[in-house]
Design an enzyme around this catalytic site. Sequence first.
Site, PDB file in Angstrom:
ATOM      1  CG  HIS A 122      -1.965  -1.046   1.219  1.00 18.10           C
ATOM      2  ND1 HIS A 122      -2.816  -1.271   0.155  1.00 18.10           N
ATOM      3  CD2 HIS A 122      -2.274  -1.982   2.163  1.00 18.10           C
ATOM      4  CE1 HIS A 122      -3.613  -2.299   0.451  1.00 18.10           C
ATOM      5  NE2 HIS A 122      -3.299  -2.756   1.643  1.00 18.10           N
ATOM      6  CG  ASP A 159      -3.162  -8.276   0.817  1.00 16.99           C
ATOM      7  OD1 ASP A 159      -2.455  -8.599   1.782  1.00 16.99           O
ATOM      8  OD2 ASP A 159      -4.165  -7.525   0.917  1.00 16.99           O
TER       9      ASP A 159
HETATM   10 ZN   LIG Z   1      -4.427  -6.991   2.818  1.00 19.72          ZN
END
Ligand SMILES: [Zn+2]
Length: 308
Positions: A122, A159
């Site tokens: 991220h 993910d």
């Molecule tokens: Zn995640």
Amino acid sequence: MVTALLTHDAALHHVTPEGHPERVARIEHLLHALAAFPLMRVPAPLAEDSDIERCHPPSYIGSLESHLPSRGLHQVDGDTWLSPGSLDAARRAAGGIVKAIDMVLDGEVANAFVAMRPPGHHAERTTAMGFCLFGTAAIGAKYALETRGLSRVAVVDFDVHHGNGTQDLLWHERRALTITSHQSPLWPGTGASHETGAHDNVLNLPLPPGSDGSRMREVYEDRVFPRLREFAPDLIILSAGFDAHADDPLANLNWQTEDFRWLTERLCALASEVCGGRVVSTLEGGYDLQALSEAGAAHVRALMEAGE
Ligand SMILES: [Zn+2]
């Protein structure tokens, strides 16, 4: 040939507040599950600044350093925290993937798994977010392209959350194909299928909440494996999050441990076809300790079996 496991105690010294899902116990449980595996255990070294700076400017690294507390915690955003050991841990996650890539490209090991935290996918160019400080997978991809002379690298991110950071860091990199499957809608809200990169080099595969492993298998069979075959990367980097597991508290996909095993086997088989089996995997999310341990162990076992 053997599989390498790169980790370091620094991962235990990145501390988050009580009750935070991205916690020290994740690494403890995962490493416990891998304890009996015949892996080549290698300490994750600190990344060079030059390796990190292929993805993040020095001003960003300096800003994190300036906020690093000497004791206690500093909150970077709603979810993301710095403790005194955080930058050392993040630097060793990045250094771990660089070292893993060297070992795989040099033929010392068949493939490798980097078990470090904080996760990375991220983190955008100048923004730490979603528990992440440095874009580990993208740093690895850039290192392989710039330093090791590879022509093409693929990043596959399974993910449950969209890998917005990896997408941001590799958006303009035509030599990298970034593929991410993720639940949608879900935080961070990016990753629509029309987000395809500056050179049609990003493939986003949103999955509906509640969907299970059979949906995932269809999507990978229909969209991911053909695209990887066509791209023919010299190396495949996996952003291995285990939070698509049915038991994960942060999301609503219903993958089972067996699905993570299947996915890893198929990705490794594809890597055997196109790039001599060269796979480097790095830990991202996974917040139910039991599910993380079981699915993580299934993932590493499949890596080992592929390397035999
Ligand atoms: Zn995640």
